[in-house]
Write a protein that holds these residues in place. Structure first.
Motif, mmCIF file in Angstrom:
data_model
loop_
_atom_site.group_PDB
_atom_site.id
_atom_site.type_symbol
_atom_site.label_atom_id
_atom_site.label_comp_id
_atom_site.label_asym_id
_atom_site.label_seq_id
_atom_site.Cartn_x
_atom_site.Cartn_y
_atom_site.Cartn_z
ATOM 1 N N VAL A 1 0.915 -1.127 -0.053
ATOM 2 C CA VAL A 1 -0.165 0.026 -0.050
ATOM 3 C C VAL A 1 0.944 1.237 0.134
ATOM 4 O O VAL A 1 0.602 2.005 -0.547
ATOM 5 N N ASP A 2 1.894 1.202 0.598
ATOM 6 C CA ASP A 2 3.029 2.169 0.744
ATOM 7 C C ASP A 2 3.354 2.624 -0.904
ATOM 8 O O ASP A 2 3.290 3.791 -1.131
ATOM 9 N N GLN A 3 3.458 1.554 -1.582
ATOM 10 C CA GLN A 3 3.990 1.914 -2.854
ATOM 11 C C GLN A 3 2.888 2.424 -3.923
ATOM 12 O O GLN A 3 3.155 3.097 -4.554
ATOM 13 N N LEU A 4 1.774 1.693 -3.786
ATOM 14 C CA LEU A 4 0.674 2.149 -4.430
ATOM 15 C C LEU A 4 0.333 3.522 -4.104
ATOM 16 O O LEU A 4 0.031 4.424 -5.163
ATOM 17 N N ALA A 5 0.498 4.075 -2.976
ATOM 18 C CA ALA A 5 0.414 5.644 -2.461
ATOM 19 C C ALA A 5 1.226 6.355 -3.436
ATOM 20 O O ALA A 5 0.925 7.480 -3.845
ATOM 21 N N LEU A 6 2.494 6.128 -3.009
ATOM 22 C CA LEU A 6 3.716 6.787 -3.353
ATOM 23 C C LEU A 6 3.871 7.020 -5.043
ATOM 24 O O LEU A 6 4.075 7.941 -5.418
ATOM 25 N N THR A 7 3.632 5.950 -5.600
ATOM 26 C CA THR A 7 3.634 6.039 -7.272
ATOM 27 C C THR A 7 2.431 6.588 -7.695
ATOM 28 O O THR A 7 2.674 7.214 -8.514
ATOM 29 N N MET A 8 1.300 6.805 -6.972
ATOM 30 C CA MET A 8 -0.046 7.544 -7.531
ATOM 31 C C MET A 8 0.171 8.913 -7.235
ATOM 32 O O MET A 8 0.059 9.687 -8.137
ATOM 33 N N GLN A 9 0.787 9.198 -6.053
ATOM 34 C CA GLN A 9 0.967 10.493 -5.833
ATOM 35 C C GLN A 9 2.227 11.340 -6.669
ATOM 36 O O GLN A 9 1.811 12.401 -7.206
ATOM 37 N N ALA A 10 3.308 10.326 -6.987
ATOM 38 C CA ALA A 10 4.364 10.730 -7.987
ATOM 39 C C ALA A 10 3.667 11.041 -9.425
ATOM 40 O O ALA A 10 3.747 12.099 -9.847
ATOM 41 N N GLY A 11 2.725 10.228 -9.648
ATOM 42 C CA GLY A 11 2.362 10.164 -10.892
ATOM 43 C C GLY A 11 1.401 11.447 -11.289
ATOM 44 O O GLY A 11 1.495 12.203 -12.240
ATOM 45 N N LEU A 12 0.636 11.789 -10.192
ATOM 46 C CA LEU A 12 -0.380 12.827 -10.338
ATOM 47 C C LEU A 12 0.460 14.253 -10.225
ATOM 48 O O LEU A 12 -0.038 15.110 -11.003
ATOM 49 N N LEU A 13 1.346 14.207 -9.647
ATOM 50 C CA LEU A 13 2.024 15.402 -9.697
ATOM 51 C C LEU A 13 3.064 15.440 -10.712
ATOM 52 O O LEU A 13 2.995 17.011 -11.275
ATOM 53 N N VAL A 14 3.406 14.623 -11.557
ATOM 54 C CA VAL A 14 3.798 14.738 -12.871
ATOM 55 C C VAL A 14 2.945 15.165 -13.937
ATOM 56 O O VAL A 14 2.983 16.040 -14.593
ATOM 57 N N GLN A 15 1.739 14.770 -13.774
ATOM 58 C CA GLN A 15 0.383 15.039 -14.554
ATOM 59 C C GLN A 15 -0.016 16.530 -14.299
ATOM 60 O O GLN A 15 -0.348 17.287 -15.147
ATOM 61 N N ALA A 16 0.459 16.898 -13.035
ATOM 62 C CA ALA A 16 0.015 18.218 -12.614
ATOM 63 C C ALA A 16 0.790 19.369 -13.473
ATOM 64 O O ALA A 16 0.341 20.786 -13.650
ATOM 65 N N GLY A 17 1.963 19.086 -13.737
ATOM 66 C CA GLY A 17 2.719 20.032 -14.602
ATOM 67 C C GLY A 17 3.874 20.921 -13.891
ATOM 68 O O GLY A 17 4.444 21.444 -14.682
ATOM 69 N N ASN A 18 3.962 20.875 -12.594
ATOM 70 C CA ASN A 18 5.007 21.813 -11.858
ATOM 71 C C ASN A 18 6.083 20.877 -11.642
ATOM 72 O O ASN A 18 6.283 19.875 -11.035
#
Length: 557
Positions: free
Chosen positions: A500-517
């Motif tokens: 679950v740690d890795q599910l959370a961290l990868t999703m957060q990272a992916g969404l921040l990449v998509q956010a564009g900053n």
């Protein structure tokens, strides 16, 4: 004559000049100063409400509203079992500040707006407003959340929904201890756990006996107890009880339709480490009237509709706590000097402040993405994403918040430990969301249960991550490693938290990449997926644009 004494104080006696102190963080706009929230609102379909959120951000930064939060916690709820004439009343008395906060929340529609006006982006907007509101005070948000979360469960039985939802959705607040028939606005609570079972609700012993034919919408009599019943002044509660066909769900009011007191008898209020403005209680059900919600023997699926929403609000509330803690730390560092330089200009403090902001950025990103999914539950993919996302997000964000609050407190130093600072309250309240509505282990097991029962939830998760594929090799490697881990589920329960740690961290990272900053995404990936292992806040690697990250969280007042 004796010469008069010179009573003027010596200049050296004037020792107390206050300088180099921060200022009170008030008279500011919580929305206008939150770059991550404003960007996320636009990204996830809530731009239409920006003017309203600008207005409400100003409300939540007012000194009088901030003061309500302090007073509601200073003066804890008091409980009276009987009135002075000997009548059983089960009355919890709150400080007026608590009622002001409740009135504010309910008149703003934090308990009902997406259900009453389900336009595109309604859940995102409600999440954003709840996020602003929770930064003022979190304890009273418990009944607000439960009332919001009750709607999907109540809708399972049309006869009950028709009778109750109009008043449950009303934008008003009526705290009187009177029958629900006499009110125009109602709140709903929840009673699941019992002494012997806790999270294992199937071990519940409370019994429900049909008063007639039985079945959905029909009346029953409940006999038993509930170990945790939060907000016992709610007008009715969704409760679990055993029938001949198994664990079932019931709507149990505080008053009977004839105006008599329903025997939902509060035994005592809990003495909690945090969340103290909100009363939590133990109750005995001594033949309490209730109506069945959903199908008989299907109590867990019925009430889980409510639990899914309360877990989602735990994500919002803990992200809000991270925002307020980060905001306080940055504000202090911008106004305090040490060793000849303002704290915010000192490299080591910059490392800590940027790290706190990064944690918040990840928390808010996954929270708003799940709000968007909640806005599109007619889409099977979004429903699958939400099924996994509430458990993963609730686990990760809520579990990260206590240490985050402590680190912000340390940034402020001695003043941050004083009770007239908001940080001690944030610190005490932080574990509550992590433990209630299913602790960390319960969330991890729920993720594994969902993956085992509906493997498509993982497909939906990785499909979302695929949107950022190729943007960063470290993220790509982390996603591939996680996919490989789910191929081999040997000893999966033992490895549950890691997964679950890795599910959370990868999703957060992916969404921040998509956010564009790029500054935020690069720093998050470098620190969370860059192979640094276990780490403290303030250990970001070199070469990151920490000033840009800090400025995203800065709001001077």
């Amino acid at each position: 004559m004796t010469k008069p004494m010179d009573l003027r104080p010596d200049a050296l006696a004037a020792t107390h000049e206050v300088f180099n102190q921060s200022t009170a963080l008030e008279n500011h706009n919580l929305f206008a100063g939150d770059t991550a929230l404003r960007e996320g609102l636009a990204r996830h379909g809530g731009s239409w409400a920006e003017a309203d959120l600008q207005r409400y951000g100003e409300v939540c930064g007012r000194p009088d509203v901030i003061e309500w939060g302090y007073r509601a916690n200073e003066f804890k709820p008091q409980f009276d079992t009987h009135d002075r004439f000997g009548h059983r009343i089960d009355l919890v008395r709150y400080h007026p500040a608590y009622h002001e906060l409740m009135k504010l929340a309910l008149t703003e529609g934090l308990h009902s707006s997406p259900w009453v006006d389900p336009r595109p982006g309604a859940q995102v907007v409600r999440a954003a407003k709840y996020y602003l509101h929770s930064q003022v005070e979190s304890g009273h948000c418990c009944p607000v959340t439960m009332t919001f979360a009750a709607t999907p469960s109540l809708q399972l039985t049309p006869a009950i929904a028709e009778q109750w939802l109009g008043k449950v959705h009303a934008r008003d607040y009526d705290p009187r201890n009177v029958p629900h028939m006499e009110k125009q606005a109602l709140t709903i609570g929840m009673g699941m756990t019992e002494k012997q079972g806790g999270s294992d609700v199937r071990a519940n012993t409370t019994r429900a006996y049909a008063l007639g034919a039985g079945g959905p919408g029909e009346a029953y009599e409940l006999v038993g107890h509930k170990w945790f019943l939060s907000a016992p002044m709610c007008d009715a509660f969704l409760m679990l009880a055993q029938t001949e066909r198994g664990l079932s769900c019931f709507l149990v009011p505080r008053w009977r339709p004839d105006g008599s007191k329903n025997p939902v008898q509060v035994q005592r209020l809990k003495n909690k480490v945090g969340n103290v403005s909100n009363a939590s209680s133990e109750v005995e059900l001594r033949g309490a009237l209730g109506w069945m919600v959903g199908e008989e023997g299907r109590g867990v699926p019925a009430i889980i509709e409510m639990v899914a929403m309360t877990r989602f609000d735990c994500m919002i509330g803990s992200a809000a706590s991270q925002r307020q803690a980060t905001l306080q730390a940055i504000h202090h560092a911008a106004h305090r000097s040490a060793f000849g330089k303002t704290l915010i200009d000192q490299p080591l403090m910059q490392n800590v402040l940027a790290d706190l902001q990064l944690e918040l950025e990840g928390s808010l990103a996954i929270t708003l993405r799940m709000a968007e999914a909640l806005d599109h539950l007619d889409d099977a993919q979004q429903q699958l994403l939400m099924r996994l996302g509430t458990a993963v997000g609730k686990y990760w964000i809520c579990k990260r918040t206590p240490h985050h609050a402590y680190e912000a407190m340390e940034c402020i130093g001695g003043n941050g430990v004083m009770e007239d600072c908001i940080l001690p309250r944030l610190y005490r309240d932080a574990p509550i969301n992590a433990i209630w509505e299913g602790s960390g282990n319960v969330q991890a097991l729920d993720v594994l249960r969902a993956v085992g029962k509906t493997p498509a939830v993982l497909d939906a998760w990785f499909a979302e991550l695929a949107k950022s594929a190729g943007a960063d090799a470290r993220l790509d490697r982390a996603v591939k490693a996680l996919q490989d881990e789910f191929v081999d589920l040997d000893e999966a329960e033992y490895r549950g938290r890691h997964l679950v740690d890795q599910l959370a961290l990868t999703m957060q990272a992916g969404l921040l990449v998509q956010a564009g900053n790029s500054a935020v995404a690069e720093a998050f990936i470098a620190s969370r997926l860059g192979g640094l292992g276990d780490r403290q806040y303030g250990t970001l690697p070199r070469g990151l644009d920490v000033r840009t990250i800090i400025e995203r969280g800065r709001q001077d007042a």
